[in-house]
Design a protein around this motif. Structure first.
Motif, PDB file in Angstrom:
ATOM      1  N   ILE A 179     -13.428  15.293  -5.290  1.00  0.00           N
ATOM      2  CA  ILE A 179     -12.326  14.368  -4.995  1.00  0.00           C
ATOM      3  C   ILE A 179     -11.791  13.760  -6.293  1.00  0.00           C
ATOM      4  CG2 ILE A 179     -11.805  12.102  -3.993  1.00  0.00           C
ATOM      5  CD1 ILE A 179     -11.785  14.243  -1.914  1.00  0.00           C
ATOM      6  N   LYS A 180     -10.462  13.646  -6.359  1.00  0.00           N
ATOM      7  CA  LYS A 180      -9.799  13.035  -7.510  1.00  0.00           C
ATOM      8  C   LYS A 180      -9.108  11.742  -7.055  1.00  0.00           C
ATOM      9  CE  LYS A 180      -8.920  17.663  -9.397  1.00  0.00           C
ATOM     10  NZ  LYS A 180      -7.912  18.604  -9.962  1.00  0.00           N
ATOM     11  N   ASP A 181      -8.576  10.984  -8.018  1.00  0.00           N
ATOM     12  CA  ASP A 181      -7.935   9.706  -7.715  1.00  0.00           C
ATOM     13  C   ASP A 181      -6.600   9.630  -8.446  1.00  0.00           C
ATOM     14  OD1 ASP A 181      -7.204   7.084  -7.212  1.00  0.00           O
ATOM     15  OD2 ASP A 181      -9.221   6.276  -7.524  1.00  0.00           O
ATOM     16  N   GLN A 182      -5.505   9.597  -7.693  1.00  0.00           N
ATOM     17  CA  GLN A 182      -4.174   9.557  -8.280  1.00  0.00           C
ATOM     18  C   GLN A 182      -3.834   8.208  -8.889  1.00  0.00           C
ATOM     19  OE1 GLN A 182      -2.297  10.176  -4.293  1.00  0.00           O
ATOM     20  NE2 GLN A 182      -0.864   8.581  -4.956  1.00  0.00           N
ATOM     21  N   GLY A 183      -4.579   7.148  -8.505  1.00  0.00           N
ATOM     22  CA  GLY A 183      -4.254   5.817  -8.980  1.00  0.00           C
ATOM     23  C   GLY A 183      -2.908   5.355  -8.443  1.00  0.00           C
ATOM     24  N   GLN A 184      -2.289   4.397  -9.137  1.00  0.00           N
ATOM     25  CA  GLN A 184      -1.010   3.854  -8.693  1.00  0.00           C
ATOM     26  C   GLN A 184       0.150   4.657  -9.283  1.00  0.00           C
ATOM     27  OE1 GLN A 184      -0.569  -0.415  -8.807  1.00  0.00           O
ATOM     28  NE2 GLN A 184      -2.710  -0.747  -8.285  1.00  0.00           N
ATOM     29  N   CYS A 185       0.121   5.936  -9.010  1.00  0.00           N
ATOM     30  CA  CYS A 185       1.166   6.878  -9.419  1.00  0.00           C
ATOM     31  C   CYS A 185       1.491   7.703  -8.185  1.00  0.00           C
ATOM     32  CB  CYS A 185       0.667   7.766 -10.554  1.00  0.00           C
ATOM     33  SG  CYS A 185       1.693   9.223 -10.951  1.00  0.00           S
ATOM     34  N   VAL A 211      -3.414  11.310 -16.726  1.00  0.00           N
ATOM     35  CA  VAL A 211      -3.311   9.998 -17.384  1.00  0.00           C
ATOM     36  C   VAL A 211      -2.653   8.951 -16.488  1.00  0.00           C
ATOM     37  CG1 VAL A 211      -3.323  10.966 -19.708  1.00  0.00           C
ATOM     38  CG2 VAL A 211      -1.136  10.629 -18.525  1.00  0.00           C
ATOM     39  N   GLU A 212      -2.344   9.309 -15.226  1.00  0.00           N
ATOM     40  CA  GLU A 212      -1.817   8.362 -14.232  1.00  0.00           C
ATOM     41  C   GLU A 212      -0.419   7.833 -14.578  1.00  0.00           C
ATOM     42  OE1 GLU A 212      -3.212   4.266 -11.987  1.00  0.00           O
ATOM     43  OE2 GLU A 212      -4.776   5.480 -12.930  1.00  0.00           O
ATOM     44  N   PHE A 249       0.825  -1.205   0.000  1.00  0.00           N
ATOM     45  CA  PHE A 249       0.000   0.000   0.000  1.00  0.00           C
ATOM     46  C   PHE A 249       0.858   1.254   0.000  1.00  0.00           C
ATOM     47  CE2 PHE A 249      -1.367   3.176   3.198  1.00  0.00           C
ATOM     48  CZ  PHE A 249      -2.352   3.821   2.472  1.00  0.00           C
ATOM     49  N   LYS A 250       1.842   1.306   0.866  1.00  0.00           N
ATOM     50  CA  LYS A 250       2.703   2.492   0.947  1.00  0.00           C
ATOM     51  C   LYS A 250       3.455   2.730  -0.350  1.00  0.00           C
ATOM     52  CE  LYS A 250       5.020   1.485   4.684  1.00  0.00           C
ATOM     53  NZ  LYS A 250       6.025   1.642   5.745  1.00  0.00           N
ATOM     54  N   SER A 251       4.011   1.677  -0.922  1.00  0.00           N
ATOM     55  CA  SER A 251       4.813   1.839  -2.128  1.00  0.00           C
ATOM     56  C   SER A 251       3.977   2.268  -3.330  1.00  0.00           C
ATOM     57  CB  SER A 251       5.556   0.543  -2.454  1.00  0.00           C
ATOM     58  OG  SER A 251       4.648  -0.490  -2.800  1.00  0.00           O
ATOM     59  N   LYS A 252       2.711   1.850  -3.380  1.00  0.00           N
ATOM     60  CA  LYS A 252       1.865   2.149  -4.532  1.00  0.00           C
ATOM     61  C   LYS A 252       1.094   3.459  -4.386  1.00  0.00           C
ATOM     62  CE  LYS A 252       1.016  -2.768  -5.632  1.00  0.00           C
ATOM     63  NZ  LYS A 252       1.583  -2.824  -6.977  1.00  0.00           N
TER      64      LYS A 252
END
Length: 350
Positions: A139-145, A215-216, A92-95
């Motif tokens: 609210i926005k979503d950064q995804g796995q970035c 675009v993540e 979780f932390k790394s992603k």
């Protein structure tokens, strides 16, 4: 009669929406592998998770027991099995929660932002919520970035622009990810908010989200968009790291902050005023958009996160303030950045 039918239908729709956005389970399901397997399958279906393996199931089972045990304790906040439920805490932390802010601050050395040391809070309101004053975008979503630094900076810029101009405009995190790369900011590999404010100031403003969408992932910088359809800044200020300075700043506008996310509870936070255990190594950027006091008298910050509406209180977290630790809960006081926008500085093509 028709009114009664309408009210019944409305209540039914509300119930359906509440159930749809929360994952429910029975305690007895935790008592056997079969029950946990059924939970795991329903959780995957509920959150539309395609990955499936024995390892993921084992992690889910561990997290399910942990969340359930925590919620049975008399804490002032609750947890839920959200989309992170089959991640270990390290995964979780790394992603999602390691923008390497403390690491980059150490490498940066000297503090380029001027400090704001006027901490008189005698005349500030008892509570404020910038969402209610049309100064906070959805609210926005950064995804796995690892771009939380960009989201934290942009939300603060969106806020001060709305306060100065009366226009709430969604701005581009992607432009910072692609183009702000000469110093310690490194796209999806983490960054800092204060250099982001300087970048915006020096490059003709920050583009709108519509003109430079997210675009993540990091792509080639589109420099032709500098100075077009953009919100301008006049620099940034950094508080002196005290709660008084942060409180005074938030009373005037949304403020970018960073916290330590070394807490398994934070990963699964659902509602209430968070006061879980965490450290002082700041890794994750958010934006404080208000403060208040709960009916029980607990004082809190309102922080906008960038993990989507499915996390926390519709994407927000309330974090306890006025603790004895001078750094604040999870070191929330230590790295607070204020974007500066002169009312007389015009935006570009907006």
């Amino acid at each position: 009669m028709e009114i009664s039918k309408f009210l019944l239908l409305s209540l039914s729709l509300v119930f359906i929406l509440v159930v749809a956005e929360s994952f429910e389970y029975q305690e007895k399901e935790l008592e056997s592998k079969e029950g946990l397997q059924a939970m795991y399958d329903r959780w995957r279906s509920h959150h539309k998770v395609e990955r499936k393996s024995s390892d993921r199931f084992n992690v889910f089972s561990y997290n399910a027991h942990r969340v359930h045990k925590s919620n049975k304790l008399n804490k002032q906040y609750k947890l839920k099995l959200n989309r992170f439920a089959d991640f270990t805490h390290d995964e979780f932390k790394s992603k999602y929660a390691d923008s390497k802010i403390a690491h980059k601050l150490a490498l940066q050395g000297a503090r380029p932002c001027p400090q704001n040391n006027n901490n008189d809070i005698s005349n500030i309101p008892e509570s404020i919520d910038w969402r209610e004053k049309n100064a906070v975008t959805p609210i926005k979503d950064q995804g796995q970035c690892g771009s939380c630094w960009a989201f934290a900076a942009v939300a603060a810029v969106e806020g001060i622009n709305a306060i100065r101009t009366g226009q709430l405009v969604r701005l581009s995190e992607q432009q910072l990810i692609d183009c702000d790369s000469k110093g310690f900011n490194n796209g999806c590999e983490g960054g800092l908010m204060e250099p982001a404010f300087n970048f915006i100031t020096e490059h003709g403003g920050l583009a709108t989200e519509e003109s430079y969408p997210y675009v993540e992932k990091r792509e080639v910088c589109c420099s032709s968009k500098f100075g077009h359809h953009s919100v301008t800044l006049n620099g940034g200020e950094r508080t002196d790291g005290t709660e008084e300075a942060l409180l005074k700043a938030v009373a005037q506008q949304p403020v970018s902050i960073a916290i330590d996310t070394n807490s398994e509870d934070f990963m699964f936070y659902s509602e209430g005023v968070f006061n879980g255990q965490c450290g002082l190594t700041i890794t994750h950027g958010m934006t404080i958009v208000g403060y208040g006091t709960s009916p029980d008298g607990v004082k809190y910050w309102i922080a906008k996160n960038s993990w989507g509406e499915w996390w926390g209180e519709k994407g927000y977290v309330r974090m306890q303030r006025e603790l004895q630790a001078p750094q604040g809960l999870c070191a929330i006081n230590t790295y607070a950045l204020i974007p500066v926008k002169d009312p007389n500085t015009p935006n570009n093509e907006l």
